[in-house]
Write an enzyme that holds these catalytic residues in place. Structure first.
Site, PDB file in Angstrom:
ATOM      1  N   GLN A  17     -14.513   2.278   2.171  1.00 17.22           N
ATOM      2  CA  GLN A  17     -13.875   1.719   0.961  1.00 17.22           C
ATOM      3  C   GLN A  17     -13.614   2.870  -0.001  1.00 17.22           C
ATOM      4  O   GLN A  17     -14.540   3.608  -0.357  1.00 17.22           O
ATOM      5  CB  GLN A  17     -14.781   0.672   0.289  1.00 17.22           C
ATOM      6  CG  GLN A  17     -14.118   0.033  -0.927  1.00 17.22           C
ATOM      7  CD  GLN A  17     -14.980  -1.032  -1.611  1.00 17.22           C
ATOM      8  OE1 GLN A  17     -16.185  -1.108  -1.376  1.00 17.22           O
ATOM      9  NE2 GLN A  17     -14.369  -1.847  -2.445  1.00 17.22           N
ATOM     10  N   ASP A  61       0.856  -1.187   0.000  1.00 18.03           N
ATOM     11  CA  ASP A  61       0.000   0.000   0.000  1.00 18.03           C
ATOM     12  C   ASP A  61       0.893   1.239   0.000  1.00 18.03           C
ATOM     13  O   ASP A  61       1.878   1.296   0.749  1.00 18.03           O
ATOM     14  CB  ASP A  61      -0.912  -0.026   1.242  1.00 18.03           C
ATOM     15  CG  ASP A  61      -2.075   0.945   1.129  1.00 18.03           C
ATOM     16  OD1 ASP A  61      -1.832   2.159   0.903  1.00 18.03           O
ATOM     17  OD2 ASP A  61      -3.226   0.510   1.262  1.00 18.03           O
ATOM     18  N   ILE A  62       0.573   2.208  -0.863  1.00 20.51           N
ATOM     19  CA  ILE A  62       1.437   3.403  -0.946  1.00 20.51           C
ATOM     20  C   ILE A  62       1.147   4.430   0.148  1.00 20.51           C
ATOM     21  O   ILE A  62       1.846   5.427   0.258  1.00 20.51           O
ATOM     22  CB  ILE A  62       1.361   4.103  -2.330  1.00 20.51           C
ATOM     23  CG1 ILE A  62      -0.077   4.371  -2.738  1.00 20.51           C
ATOM     24  CG2 ILE A  62       2.117   3.310  -3.382  1.00 20.51           C
ATOM     25  CD1 ILE A  62      -0.183   5.336  -3.913  1.00 20.51           C
ATOM     26  N   HIS A  89      -6.758  -5.796   3.183  1.00 22.37           N
ATOM     27  CA  HIS A  89      -5.598  -5.113   3.767  1.00 22.37           C
ATOM     28  C   HIS A  89      -4.933  -6.053   4.763  1.00 22.37           C
ATOM     29  O   HIS A  89      -5.622  -6.612   5.630  1.00 22.37           O
ATOM     30  CB  HIS A  89      -6.033  -3.883   4.571  1.00 22.37           C
ATOM     31  CG  HIS A  89      -6.582  -2.751   3.779  1.00 22.37           C
ATOM     32  ND1 HIS A  89      -5.833  -1.643   3.451  1.00 22.37           N
ATOM     33  CD2 HIS A  89      -7.816  -2.526   3.274  1.00 22.37           C
ATOM     34  CE1 HIS A  89      -6.587  -0.787   2.769  1.00 22.37           C
ATOM     35  NE2 HIS A  89      -7.802  -1.302   2.650  1.00 22.37           N
ATOM     36  N   HIS A 129     -10.505  -5.934  -2.166  1.00 19.51           N
ATOM     37  CA  HIS A 129      -9.135  -6.135  -1.676  1.00 19.51           C
ATOM     38  C   HIS A 129      -9.115  -6.393  -0.188  1.00 19.51           C
ATOM     39  O   HIS A 129     -10.009  -5.966   0.543  1.00 19.51           O
ATOM     40  CB  HIS A 129      -8.243  -4.934  -2.010  1.00 19.51           C
ATOM     41  CG  HIS A 129      -8.789  -3.619  -1.563  1.00 19.51           C
ATOM     42  ND1 HIS A 129      -9.785  -2.953  -2.247  1.00 19.51           N
ATOM     43  CD2 HIS A 129      -8.507  -2.834  -0.491  1.00 19.51           C
ATOM     44  CE1 HIS A 129     -10.077  -1.816  -1.637  1.00 19.51           C
ATOM     45  NE2 HIS A 129      -9.327  -1.718  -0.554  1.00 19.51           N
TER      46      HIS A 129
HETATM   47  P1  5GP Z   1      -9.804   1.098   0.852  1.00 23.47           P
HETATM   48  O1  5GP Z   1      -9.942   2.484   1.431  1.00 23.47           O
HETATM   49  O2  5GP Z   1     -10.574   0.973  -0.437  1.00 23.47           O
HETATM   50  O3  5GP Z   1     -10.104   0.006   1.818  1.00 23.47           O
HETATM   51  O4  5GP Z   1      -8.254   0.934   0.535  1.00 23.47           O
HETATM   52  C1  5GP Z   1      -7.661   1.357  -0.644  1.00 23.47           C
HETATM   53  C2  5GP Z   1      -6.161   1.391  -0.392  1.00 23.47           C
HETATM   54  O5  5GP Z   1      -5.528   1.501  -1.642  1.00 23.47           O
HETATM   55  C3  5GP Z   1      -5.701   2.576   0.447  1.00 23.47           C
HETATM   56  O6  5GP Z   1      -5.077   2.106   1.638  1.00 23.47           O
HETATM   57  C4  5GP Z   1      -4.741   3.315  -0.459  1.00 23.47           C
HETATM   58  O7  5GP Z   1      -3.606   3.778   0.224  1.00 23.47           O
HETATM   59  C5  5GP Z   1      -4.363   2.280  -1.484  1.00 23.47           C
HETATM   60  N1  5GP Z   1      -4.067   2.831  -2.796  1.00 23.47           N
HETATM   61  C6  5GP Z   1      -4.790   3.755  -3.478  1.00 23.47           C
HETATM   62  N2  5GP Z   1      -4.207   4.015  -4.675  1.00 23.47           N
HETATM   63  C7  5GP Z   1      -3.119   3.200  -4.742  1.00 23.47           C
HETATM   64  C8  5GP Z   1      -2.100   3.015  -5.739  1.00 23.47           C
HETATM   65  O8  5GP Z   1      -2.104   3.634  -6.804  1.00 23.47           O
HETATM   66  N3  5GP Z   1      -1.121   2.109  -5.471  1.00 23.47           N
HETATM   67  C9  5GP Z   1      -1.115   1.393  -4.294  1.00 23.47           C
HETATM   68  N4  5GP Z   1      -0.105   0.528  -4.125  1.00 23.47           N
HETATM   69  N5  5GP Z   1      -2.028   1.566  -3.329  1.00 23.47           N
HETATM   70  C10 5GP Z   1      -3.017   2.459  -3.552  1.00 23.47           C
END
Ligand code: 5GP
Ligand code: ZN
Length: 136
Positions: A92, A29-30, A100, A98
């Site tokens: 989300q 995660d970035i 984590h 996905h």
């Molecule tokens: P969510 O909020 O949907 O559960 O998590 C999405 C995750 O994707 C976040 O933790 C965010 O940091 C990560 N993320 C978003 N864009 C990118 C990207 O371009 N590359 C990577 N490696 N992670 C990303």
């Protein structure tokens, strides 16, 4: 499709990939919540747990187990949260399913220590029956 994770799967957007098999990839995660925070992602696009591809979800979970074992060895951790968000009120932000994997350490302040509050057993029973009858 304009999906960040599909673009990572296809290689159109670069990522730090830690694992890949036929159905799943895992990459860092970035915006890491802790050292080693990574994402396990089915290669096939679907948004979330609601009506998602159960085979792909199963493959992702199997991959998560392998990756978690690697994290434990590499980082010497003994604690990790597996977090999976579905929909805006669950925070989300990327609508491609996905998992984590978030390594945890004593005193890291990341939370999840939600207080235990005894529920109303009648209400729990009613909700249970409603959910059970809706599962197909
Ligand atoms: P969510 O909020 O949907 O559960 O998590 C999405 C995750 O994707 C976040 O933790 C965010 O940091 C990560 N993320 C978003 N864009 C990118 C990207 O371009 N590359 C990577 N490696 N992670 C990303
Ligand atoms: Zn996608």
């Amino acid at each position: 499709m304009d999906c960040i994770f599909c673009k990572i799967v296809s290689g159109e957007i670069p990522s730090f990939k830690v694992y890949e098999d036929d159905a799943t990839i895992a990459f860092m995660d970035i915006n890491p919540l802790s050292e080693g925070h990574l994402l396990v992602v089915p290669k096939r696009h679907f948004a979330d747990l609601f009506g998602g591809d159960t085979d792909a979800m199963g493959s992702a979970m199997t991959a998560a187990g392998k990756v978690a074992a690697g994290l434990k060895t590499a980082l010497g951790i003994d604690s990790l949260n597996l977090v999976q968000a579905n929909g805006p009120w669950a925070a989300q932000s990327v609508p491609h399913f996905h998992l984590h994997l978030i390594p945890r350490k004593e005193g890291d302040g990341l939370g999840m220590d939600w207080p235990l509050v005894q529920g109303d057993m009648e209400a729990i029973k009613k909700t249970c029956e409603s959910i059970a009858s809706a599962i197909t």
